[in-house]
Motif scaffolding. Structure first.
Motif, PDB file in Angstrom:
ATOM      1  N   TYR A 220      -5.668  -3.452  18.771  1.00 36.14           N
ATOM      2  CA  TYR A 220      -6.261  -4.451  17.875  1.00 36.14           C
ATOM      3  C   TYR A 220      -5.883  -4.175  16.418  1.00 36.14           C
ATOM      4  N   THR A 221      -6.042  -2.934  15.996  1.00 38.17           N
ATOM      5  CA  THR A 221      -5.770  -2.609  14.586  1.00 38.17           C
ATOM      6  C   THR A 221      -4.282  -2.714  14.256  1.00 38.17           C
ATOM      7  N   ASN A 222      -3.423  -2.544  15.268  1.00 36.91           N
ATOM      8  CA  ASN A 222      -1.982  -2.669  15.052  1.00 36.91           C
ATOM      9  C   ASN A 222      -1.492  -4.095  15.267  1.00 36.91           C
ATOM     10  N   ASN A 223      -2.452  -5.012  15.425  1.00 36.88           N
ATOM     11  CA  ASN A 223      -2.138  -6.449  15.533  1.00 36.88           C
ATOM     12  C   ASN A 223      -1.231  -6.756  16.720  1.00 36.88           C
ATOM     13  N   ASN A 224      -1.535  -6.143  17.865  1.00 32.48           N
ATOM     14  CA  ASN A 224      -0.841  -6.476  19.110  1.00 32.48           C
ATOM     15  C   ASN A 224      -1.312  -7.862  19.547  1.00 32.48           C
ATOM     16  N   VAL A 225      -0.452  -8.860  19.375  1.00 36.76           N
ATOM     17  CA  VAL A 225      -0.862 -10.253  19.551  1.00 36.76           C
ATOM     18  C   VAL A 225      -1.362 -10.520  20.969  1.00 36.76           C
ATOM     19  N   ASP A 226      -0.652 -10.010  21.988  1.00 41.14           N
ATOM     20  CA  ASP A 226      -1.063 -10.268  23.367  1.00 41.14           C
ATOM     21  C   ASP A 226      -2.421  -9.637  23.667  1.00 41.14           C
ATOM     22  N   ALA A 227      -2.646  -8.411  23.177  1.00 43.20           N
ATOM     23  CA  ALA A 227      -3.929  -7.730  23.407  1.00 43.20           C
ATOM     24  C   ALA A 227      -5.067  -8.468  22.710  1.00 43.20           C
ATOM     25  N   ILE A 228      -4.819  -8.925  21.485  1.00 42.50           N
ATOM     26  CA  ILE A 228      -5.866  -9.641  20.744  1.00 42.50           C
ATOM     27  C   ILE A 228      -6.177 -10.977  21.413  1.00 42.50           C
ATOM     28  N   THR A 229      -5.134 -11.668  21.874  1.00 41.78           N
ATOM     29  CA  THR A 229      -5.350 -12.919  22.603  1.00 41.78           C
ATOM     30  C   THR A 229      -6.174 -12.670  23.864  1.00 41.78           C
ATOM     31  N   ALA A 230      -5.871 -11.569  24.556  1.00 39.20           N
ATOM     32  CA  ALA A 230      -6.614 -11.221  25.772  1.00 39.20           C
ATOM     33  C   ALA A 230      -8.079 -10.947  25.460  1.00 39.20           C
ATOM     34  N   MET A 231      -8.360 -10.255  24.351  1.00 41.41           N
ATOM     35  CA  MET A 231      -9.743  -9.980  23.967  1.00 41.41           C
ATOM     36  C   MET A 231     -10.499 -11.279  23.706  1.00 41.41           C
ATOM     37  N   SER A 232      -9.847 -12.222  23.044  1.00 40.42           N
ATOM     38  CA  SER A 232     -10.481 -13.514  22.777  1.00 40.42           C
ATOM     39  C   SER A 232     -10.727 -14.275  24.071  1.00 40.42           C
TER      40      SER A 232
END
Length: 363
Positions: A220-232
């Protein structure tokens, strides 16, 4: 309360999470808000406190067969040995001797929130002993503060609040001191049907949640787009699961469990492993509609939703590939505390008088 014949007990239920797991972990929940849906089950953490008229504090971990002694007047240093207890003692400034007994119905790393539940049981018993009145929000927040901030144990907010409040809850998180617990009013018939269609299976592998959470936070802190999208997505699915559960649409609820699990695995590559993937895939092939690994990931308990007419086939297949099925049920109550007079043991004799005569039983 200094009477050595008194015992004070705390009992808190372990939890299963259906959706939203990981969105209760900072900084995601601080920045974007998190949401969890879950329930407590009839597996518990227990704490018993017996006051003593000395300065000695003796802690007995019944699960680990470990006993540690402290002096109540000393400063308790954290060294990895029963630090949960030492932090709780510090939180209440305990300066009197006592015996403390701890026990939990599930092992650490099982994904059922064991350490946080032990903390809730421990703090609730200490509060009763000290005569400190805490409402459920205050108790859950104190448990979070002691475990996450004082001891620095990685994790989110949900475990402390689930163990304290108990039952089915939809919990929203917006950082410290901004947690809202929404109890869900679910019909008894729906709860019974949900219970009938769920399987709880131990994978036989203990997880180390700190490693998983650290990787998730890093993504999240490194702005991993796929991981952040998954969290949402995981957060959105928690809202969807809440709606379907309240409506009694349980097969839809079961399918959403699968969507949630597929999304959650994208939050960190440490959440699953080949053994867990095989167990999950075989359950789907046998007829399960969906499921998820409980806790942060990496091991512990796997929860599967199965239509009743294939549940026995899913259970058989999961056991064939190494799963260990558990007997359980939902628990609608949260943390409980009580006190009790210890029996004056040993007795020499008990006499019973009834109309037919007098009877004596010797020990």
């Amino acid at each position: 309360m200094d009477d050595k014949n008194q015992v004070i007990r705390g009992k808190a239920p372990l939890r299963i999470s259906f959706g939203g797991g990981g969105t209760d972990v900072a900084p995601f929940c601080d920045d974007r808000g998190g949401a969890i849906i879950g329930s407590t089950i009839n597996k518990y953490a227990y704490c018993s406190i017996i006051p003593k008229n000395t300065d000695e504090i003796t802690v007995h971990s019944l699960d680990f067969d470990m006993t540690v002694k402290y002096n109540a007047k000393d400063t308790h240093q954290y060294d990895g040995n029963l630090d949960l207890v030492k932090a709780a003692l510090n939180a209440f400034s305990i300066n009197k001797g006592c015996d403390v007994y701890l026990q939990c119905d599930a092992p650490a790393g099982s994904g059922l929130g064991t350490s946080s539940t032990v903390m809730v049981a421990l703090l609730s018993a200490m509060a009763k002993w000290k005569g400190v009145s805490l409402d459920f929000y205050e108790l859950a927040d104190l448990a979070y503060q002691v475990e996450r901030e004082e001891l620095g144990i990685s994790g989110g907010y949900q475990d402390q609040y689930a163990a304290t409040f108990g039952g089915f809850n939809f919990i929203e998180f917006h950082g410290r001191n901004n947690v809202v617990v929404n109890p869900l009013r679910i019909k008894k018939d729906v709860i019974n049907e949900l219970q009938y269609n769920l399987l709880l299976c131990y994978t036989g592998k203990i997880h180390v949640s700190a490693n998983v959470i650290k990787d998730q936070v890093s993504n999240y802190t490194n702005n991993n787009v796929d991981a952040i999208t998954a969290m949402s997505e995981v957060k959105a699915l928690a809202y969807g699961m809440k709606d379907e559960l309240l409506k009694g649409n349980l097969h839809s609820f079961g399918k959403l469990l699968d969507y949630g699990w597929q999304s959650k695995k994208r939050m960190s590559n440490k959440i699953s492993n080949p053994q867990i993937d095989e167990l999950y895939d075989e359950a789907l092939k046998a007829g399960a509609l969906g499921g998820k690994l409980l806790g942060a990931g990496g091991g512990g308990y796997l929860l599967m939703y199965c239509p009743y007419n294939v549940k026995h086939k899913v259970a058989e297949r999961m056991e064939q590939v190494g799963g260990q099925l558990s007997d359980w049920n939902f628990e609608l109550r949260g943390v409980q505390t009580w006190s009790h007079n210890n029996d004056r043991w040993p007795y020499n004799q008990i006499q019973v008088d009834i109309p037919d005569g007098n009877y004596k039983f010797n020990f």
